[in-house]
Motif scaffolding. Structure first.
Motif, PDB file in Angstrom:
ATOM      1  N   SER B  47       0.286  -9.658 -10.476  1.00  0.00           N
ATOM      2  CA  SER B  47      -1.114  -9.251 -10.608  1.00  0.00           C
ATOM      3  C   SER B  47      -1.614  -9.461 -12.033  1.00  0.00           C
ATOM      4  O   SER B  47      -2.755  -9.871 -12.249  1.00  0.00           O
ATOM      5  CB  SER B  47      -1.279  -7.791 -10.210  1.00  0.00           C
ATOM      6  OG  SER B  47      -1.008  -7.641  -8.841  1.00  0.00           O
ATOM      7  N   ASP B 169      -5.366 -11.865  -4.530  1.00  0.00           N
ATOM      8  CA  ASP B 169      -4.204 -11.040  -4.831  1.00  0.00           C
ATOM      9  C   ASP B 169      -3.849 -10.249  -3.581  1.00  0.00           C
ATOM     10  O   ASP B 169      -4.548  -9.318  -3.216  1.00  0.00           O
ATOM     11  CB  ASP B 169      -4.532 -10.102  -6.004  1.00  0.00           C
ATOM     12  CG  ASP B 169      -3.278  -9.442  -6.567  1.00  0.00           C
ATOM     13  OD1 ASP B 169      -2.250  -9.443  -5.864  1.00  0.00           O
ATOM     14  OD2 ASP B 169      -3.349  -8.930  -7.695  1.00  0.00           O
ATOM     15  N   GLU B 170      -2.752 -10.646  -2.939  1.00  0.00           N
ATOM     16  CA  GLU B 170      -2.312 -10.030  -1.683  1.00  0.00           C
ATOM     17  C   GLU B 170      -3.434  -9.934  -0.656  1.00  0.00           C
ATOM     18  O   GLU B 170      -3.737  -8.842  -0.170  1.00  0.00           O
ATOM     19  CB  GLU B 170      -1.763  -8.619  -1.949  1.00  0.00           C
ATOM     20  CG  GLU B 170      -0.845  -8.598  -3.150  1.00  0.00           C
ATOM     21  CD  GLU B 170       0.531  -8.063  -2.820  1.00  0.00           C
ATOM     22  OE1 GLU B 170       0.854  -7.985  -1.617  1.00  0.00           O
ATOM     23  OE2 GLU B 170       1.277  -7.752  -3.756  1.00  0.00           O
TER      24      GLU B 170
HETATM   25 MG   LIG Z   1       0.234  -6.678  -7.810  1.00  0.00          MG
END
Ligand SMILES: [Mg+2]
Ligand SMILES: Nc1ncnc2c1ncn2[C@@H]1O[C@H](COP(=O)(O)OP(=O)(O)OP(=O)(O)O)[C@@H](O)[C@H]1O
Lengths: 399, 242
Positions: B47, B169-170
């Motif tokens: 991240s 992000d994810e």
């Molecule tokens: Mg993360």
């Protein structure tokens, strides 16, 4: 602003503040308008000379009649700043016409130029002239209230009324003047030649008068006129310069100015107190904006992530604060105007005779609105700035 | 010149008593039109790297050239402008605005772009939502949409200002496997048919397999950077975290 109830309560603070300011300023303004109107009604540029204001052994000797009709004559002829002069001699008693009788509030012996001094006009008939004054003629001029009380619908002109059983022929009727600032009916008045009042009603052979009323040519020469009156009387009464005079000169514009300052100060004080409540309203806005910024941290993060700059966020929250406070300001102005109109009506209905003007000042309303917006900017800026300085990542992570 | 050039990028969090080295020294290039997956164990710095690439965070050391422009020395406002024009973000938890319709959410990036009329905004947002298959959900609020639909709104929002790179992000972290496949399908299609550069962070091998290039992070360092996904998985699993 998501929570409508909360927004409403916030706005309420500003509403109350602005309404209070508007009401207080309006009431203050109508009070001073009333005072000014009363002074205009009293007569323009009037100076009053009163007798017996000398001090003997530290005691003010009131009521000593040190002024004479000759003083009035002298003032009228020797000073160039003066338009007209009238001696005033007070009287009291009932007036009787047929079965009707009535006690006027004012019964005065005056000079031929009294109407000029008072800036008053006749509604009907004429006024007594110099000859009638010299002759001590038994004539009178009456106010509107007297007409109503004694004559009802009959024409009062040339009728004879009696005061202390002495007959006076009515030769004129005064124009209606209304109530003065303490609520007295100014039309409840009987005017007679001062000589007649002295001789007939008071049975006095002295030439003393209760007051001399003077009007200056213009407001600009009031000071000159006052000074000249003092000079003339110092000379005539044989008072050395520096000694305490046996008379006093009062300038109504001075009184008016003083009263103006008083009402002005009062207005300011009321407005200040009301302003404090507005300040409290502003703090309410700041509080709610801070809460809002905290609650919407995540939203701020999202907006920043997709490209909002600090100033975009700042503007968003500032605009929100200004909208809130402006809505409050608008409602406040409307409420305040209604409240001041209501208060004025209430005053007028409770103390009969007074006639406070209802003043709804548009500039004041505009200023109040701007002020509300300024409150929004002032108290919204800090929360908005805090919002704009948030770190996008931390804001996005905020739960 | 590569679209993204990272040179010795480090990110240290100074927590007073300890320093956390979230990124130790990352150097990598990403070309225009690539489809990259960032994988690695939890806490490896995925991240952090993504936020750096996304101009949300600034490295404490090193250089980041995006399309030839140095990001590290830019001001906050300049980076906001880059995010607005060059980058599109998709988050794990969708990050749509509440009480706001899908189309208004998608319009948002255009609001912070100069010179786009409200009619143009509405039109572009509508087209973008139609592209992700939500033409019939324009005025639904996020609470009235399923997770997959919300993520598609988020994708539409990320794409509405025609960015050079799509970053996620994810993106499938909150979705079931079927919806995940749909969302990943959209990414793949955007990459293949429009040549959009796509970078995703993921835990899910099924998602990562979709990408053409895999970068494996461990303890803030790149330990593998390969077009062979199987090999990337081996490296990821070979040194278990102690
Ligand atoms: Mg993360
Ligand atoms: N704001 C912060 N302050 C201090 N340390 C941080 C901060 N953000 C991240 N870290 C640390 O940096 C390291 C990398 O974090 P990062 O969030 O990049 O991991 P990640 O690979 O995304 O993990 P996950 O897969 O769990 O999301 C972690 O050790 C984390 O504790």
């Amino acid at each position: 602003m998501k929570n409508k109830l909360r927004a409403g309560l916030t706005v309420l603070g500003v509403v109350i503040g602005i309404a209070a300011v508007t009401t207080m300023v309006s009431i203050g303004q109508s009070a001073s308008a009333l005072v000014q109107g009363q002074f205009a009604a009293l007569g323009t540029n009037v100076i009053v000379v009163l007798p017996g204001s000398q001090q003997r052994g530290g005691v003010r000797q009131a009521g000593i009649l040190t002024l004479t009709a000759a003083d009035a004559e002298a003032i009228g002829s020797e000073s160039r700043a003066i338009l007209a002069v009238s001696p005033i001699v007070g009287a009291q008693g009932q007036v009787v016409f047929g079965n009707a009788n009535w006690s006027p509030r004012d019964m005065q012996g005056v000079g031929a130029d009294y109407l000029t001094v008072r800036n008053w006009k006749l509604q009907a008939g004429g006024f007594f002239a110099r000859e009638e004054i010299n002759a001590g003629a038994q004539v009178c001029v009456i106010g509107n209230t007297i007409v109503a009380k004694l004559f009802q619908t009959a024409n009062p002109l040339n009728q004879v009324i009696r005061v202390k059983n002495i007959p006076f022929r009515v030769i004129g009727v005064l124009e209606k003047k209304g109530v003065n600032m303490v609520g007295d009916d100014q039309d409840n008045i009987v005017l007679m030649p001062f000589t007649t009042v002295r001789k007939r009603l008071q049975g006095s052979n002295f030439n003393n008068v209760n007051a001399i009323m003077v009007s200056a040519i213009s407001p600009k020469v009031m000071d000159t006129a006052s000074r000249e009156i003092e000079q003339i009387l110092y000379e005539r009464h044989g008072i050395a310069p520096g000694e305490k005079p046996d008379f006093s000169v009062q300038d109504t514009t001075e009184i008016a100015a003083t009263l103006g300052v008083i009402t002005g100060t009062l207005t300011m004080m009321l407005a200040t107190i009301a302003g404090i409540s507005l300040l409290v309203g502003g703090v309410g806005i700041m509080n709610i904006m801070l809460v809002s910024v905290t609650e919407r941290t995540r939203e701020i993060g999202i907006r920043m992530a997709i490209g909002a700059r600090g100033k975009d966020i700042l503007r968003q929250f500032l605009v929100e604060a200004i909208i809130l406070s402006s809505i409050g300001g608008f409602i406040g102005v409307v409420l305040g105007m209604a409240a001041s109109a209501g208060a004025t009506l209430l005053i007028n209905s409770f103390s009969s005779g007074t006639d406070w003007p209802i003043i709804v000042s548009l500039p004041a309303a505009a200023v109040a609105m701007l002020f509300a917006a300024a409150v929004g900017i002032f108290f919204g800026y800090y929360p908005a700035r805090r919002a704009s300085q948030l770190d996008p990542i931390e804001a996005l992570r905020y739960e | 010149m590569a679209l993204i050039e990272l040179r010795d990028v480090r990110r240290v969090y100074d927590l007073g008593e300890v320093e956390v080295h979230a990124l130790r020294s990352v150097t990598l290039n990403i070309e225009r039109g690539e489809y990259v997956a960032l994988i690695g164990p939890s806490g490896s710095g995925k991240s952090t790297l993504m936020n750096t690439l996304g101009c949300l965070d600034r490295p404490t050391h090193g250089s980041y050239l995006l399309d030839g422009e140095e990001i590290v020395t830019m001001s906050r406002d300049q980076r906001a402008g880059i995010r607005n024009r060059q980058l599109g973000f998709v988050f794990q938890n969708f990050n749509l605005l509440n009480r706001t319709s899908a189309v208004e959410n998608v319009e948002l990036p255009l609001l912070y772009s100069q010179g786009i009329s409200s009619r143009q905004r509405r039109q572009r947002a509508t087209e973008q939502l139609q592209k992700v298959g939500l033409g019939d959900r324009l005025y639904h609020h996020s609470s009235q949409l399923s997770g997959g639909q919300q993520q598609r709104v988020a994708i539409a929002r990320a794409l509405v200002n025609c960015p050079a790179i799509l970053m996620a992000d994810e993106p499938t972290g909150n979705l079931d496997s079927k919806t995940s496949r749909e969302v990943i399908g959209i990414f793949r299609e955007l990459n293949e048919t429009e040549g959009l550069t796509v970078i995703i962070v993921t835990h899910d091998p099924a998602v990562a397999r979709n990408a053409k290039r895999t970068i494996v992070l461990r303890d803030g360092e790149v330990v593998a950077d390969t077009h062979d996904f199987q090999r990337a998985l081996e490296i990821l699993n070979s040194e278990p975290v102690d």
